[in-house]
Design an enzyme around this catalytic site. Structure first.
Site, mmCIF file in Angstrom:
data_model
loop_
_atom_site.group_PDB
_atom_site.id
_atom_site.type_symbol
_atom_site.label_atom_id
_atom_site.label_comp_id
_atom_site.label_asym_id
_atom_site.label_seq_id
_atom_site.Cartn_x
_atom_site.Cartn_y
_atom_site.Cartn_z
ATOM 1 N N CYS A 84 -14.609 4.576 -27.460
ATOM 2 C CA CYS A 84 -15.909 5.253 -27.505
ATOM 3 C C CYS A 84 -16.547 5.334 -26.134
ATOM 4 O O CYS A 84 -17.551 4.672 -25.847
ATOM 5 C CB CYS A 84 -16.814 4.551 -28.507
ATOM 6 N N TYR A 112 -10.128 5.549 -11.520
ATOM 7 C CA TYR A 112 -9.880 6.157 -10.205
ATOM 8 C C TYR A 112 -9.775 7.675 -10.288
ATOM 9 O O TYR A 112 -9.349 8.306 -9.329
ATOM 10 C CB TYR A 112 -8.574 5.637 -9.604
ATOM 11 N N PRO A 159 4.719 -4.991 -0.928
ATOM 12 C CA PRO A 159 4.637 -3.805 -1.777
ATOM 13 C C PRO A 159 4.411 -4.186 -3.247
ATOM 14 O O PRO A 159 5.005 -5.134 -3.744
ATOM 15 C CB PRO A 159 6.023 -3.176 -1.613
ATOM 16 N N GLY A 160 3.560 -3.473 -3.916
ATOM 17 C CA GLY A 160 3.371 -3.648 -5.350
ATOM 18 C C GLY A 160 3.725 -2.351 -6.059
ATOM 19 O O GLY A 160 4.795 -2.204 -6.671
ATOM 20 N N ARG A 161 2.838 -1.390 -5.890
ATOM 21 C CA ARG A 161 2.991 -0.103 -6.571
ATOM 22 C C ARG A 161 4.351 0.554 -6.314
ATOM 23 O O ARG A 161 4.969 1.093 -7.230
ATOM 24 C CB ARG A 161 1.880 0.845 -6.082
ATOM 25 N N GLY A 209 0.770 -1.245 0.000
ATOM 26 C CA GLY A 209 0.000 0.000 0.000
ATOM 27 C C GLY A 209 0.792 1.281 0.000
ATOM 28 O O GLY A 209 0.214 2.370 -0.131
ATOM 29 N N TYR A 251 -0.329 -1.288 -12.008
ATOM 30 C CA TYR A 251 -1.759 -1.218 -12.334
ATOM 31 C C TYR A 251 -1.993 -0.563 -13.690
ATOM 32 O O TYR A 251 -2.966 0.156 -13.902
ATOM 33 C CB TYR A 251 -2.545 -0.524 -11.196
#
Ligand code: PLP
Length: 422
Positions: free
Chosen positions: A349, A322, A280-282, A243, A377
């Site tokens: 579209c 988001y 941790p990812g982001r 996070g 992401y």
């Protein structure tokens, strides 16, 4: 405004990843195209790892942030563990050379098959998110004749001050077991014949830009551990989830040293010294990637100028989903004087298909832009909406670049479909 380009540098006005000119990648691979920097991913991992010094810990990179096999492999080579949320992610980790003994498995909806698969390969820990799941894990482990290592994922009811779609630690969300029910869950686990209590886990959200929600959540976990000790249940590992945020615009994000020091201090403040797991990812991949996109058209109406680019919300959905802000910069530095205000929009579209609103740019048809901080992401959330093939991914390694996923073809898009018989 200063460009947000931690890992991509300008030389003579031109944008580079490590030693490679991004314009060269766009010329060879085409646009839209994701580009990741190996050295940036490694730097992000190493700075987190060294921040722990000799404090016992395990970094489990969160696969869902960017699950390309080359990305997972770069991290596996550094000794990273992995946080997975599906059987598919487990399969990827194994194919990328990850060590199953360093894998933790989260998620509210694990199927029987996924749990069996996790037990078969011997992952480190299943983070159980409900009593029903705990019973399922126990039953499947019994059938396999083994003890399943589990942690209870608790929901610490912490407000992470982030976008509501990525806040996971509030009690009204679907995640984890409520704090009030956690002791009962551990009692149940203790009495089960085929589970072994490995630890406790939480994950409170994503893009968190302050250490306080983490230390508050950790403190709640530690208080729960104290209560558990009183009834004879010992917890040996604390997983505080992922996070940690990244800088998309002007956010002041704690660096890894501040983040880790805050966690260790919170641990010591309650007299504990338990091994910490972080997911941790982001913060590992976010600022290590950009999305390259070409300006197809420039058009105006009475109120707006539009730069229509060849990447859409199917390629990068964060702005549409988001309302996320990502910096958009030209590959070749422009002169300040000729700038105009543009909405940078994609070809899909949908009115929501906007990469960036009201951006000051100097663009003409054919120019290439970089959408910054697109390593997390980004590609993983891409789709084929409007029958658009998903973009290729490239990794820069020193003065070389490698195609780590080719551009999808229309044939690949149609291959899984069939029409009814005559
Ligand atoms: C998504 C997720 C993470 C990673 O979150 P980041 O914000 O990318 O660091 C970690 N743990 C769990 C359980 C997750 O669902």
């Amino acid at each position: 405004m200063e460009e947000v380009l931690t890992n991509f540098a300008r030389r003579d006005g031109e944008l580079y990843a490590d030693q490679v000119r991004l314009a060269d990648i766009a010329a060879e691979v085409g646009t839209p195209c994701y580009v990741y920097s190996r050295v940036a991913i490694e730097r992000n991992f190493q700075s987190l790892s060294t921040a722990f010094e000799d404090y016992p810990h395990l970094i489990c990179y969160s696969v869902k942030a960017n699950s390309n096999l080359a990305v997972l492999n770069v991290l596996a080579r550094l000794g990273s563990g992995f946080d997975i949320v599906s059987g598919g992610e487990l399969e990827r980790v194994l194919r990328a050379g990850g060590d199953p003994a360093k894998v933790v498995f989260s998620g509210v909806g694990k199927t029987k098959r996924e749990i069996e698969q996790a037990l078969e390969v011997g992952i480190r820990c299943i983070d159980v998110e409900s009593i029903a799941e705990l019973q399922r894990v126990n039953a499947l482990a019994a059938r396999a004749g083994i003890k399943a290592p589990v942690a209870i994922r608790v929901n610490p009811d912490i407000d992470a001050n982030t976008h509501p779609y990525i806040a996971t630690g509030l009690r009204q969300t679907k995640f984890g077991i409520p704090m009030a029910d956690a002791i009962a869950a551990y009692r149940l686990a203790l009495d089960m014949s085929h589970v072994a209590i490995h630890g406790i886990a939480a994950h409170i959200g994503s893009q968190i830009t302050d250490t306080t929600p983490f230390t508050e959540a950790l403190d709640r976990l530690l208080r729960l551990i104290e209560d558990l000790e009183e009834i004879g249940i010992t917890i040996e590992n604390v997983d505080i989830g992922g996070g940690l945020g990244v800088r998309y615009r002007n956010e002041q994000v704690p660096d890894s040293k501040n983040f880790v020091t805050a966690l260790i201090n919170a641990m010591h403040a309650r007299g504990f010294d338990l091994p910490l797991i972080v997911e941790p990812g982001r913060s590992i991949v976010g600022d290590a990637g950009v999305l390259l996109t070409k300006v197809e058209y420039v058009k105006s109406n009475v109120v707006k100028n539009f730069a229509v680019v060849d990447a859409g919300m199917n390629d990068l959905i964060r702005p549409a989903l988001y309302d996320a802000w990502q910096d958009i910069v030209p590959l070749v530095a422009e002169s300040e004087s000729k700038r105009n205000r543009y909405d940078v929009v994609g070809p899909v579209c949908e009115t929501a298909d906007v990469m960036g609103k009201d951006r000051e740019l100097d663009v003409v048809e054919g120019d290439i832009l970089a959408v910054c901080t697109a390593g997390a992401y980004g590609w993983v959330l891409s789709s084929n909406y409007n029958s658009r093939p998903r973009p290729p991914e490239v990794m820069v390694d020193g003065d070389q670049f490698y195609l780590i996923r080719h551009r999808e073809t229309i044939d690949e898009l149609c291959a899984a479909e069939s029409i009814l018989p005559e």
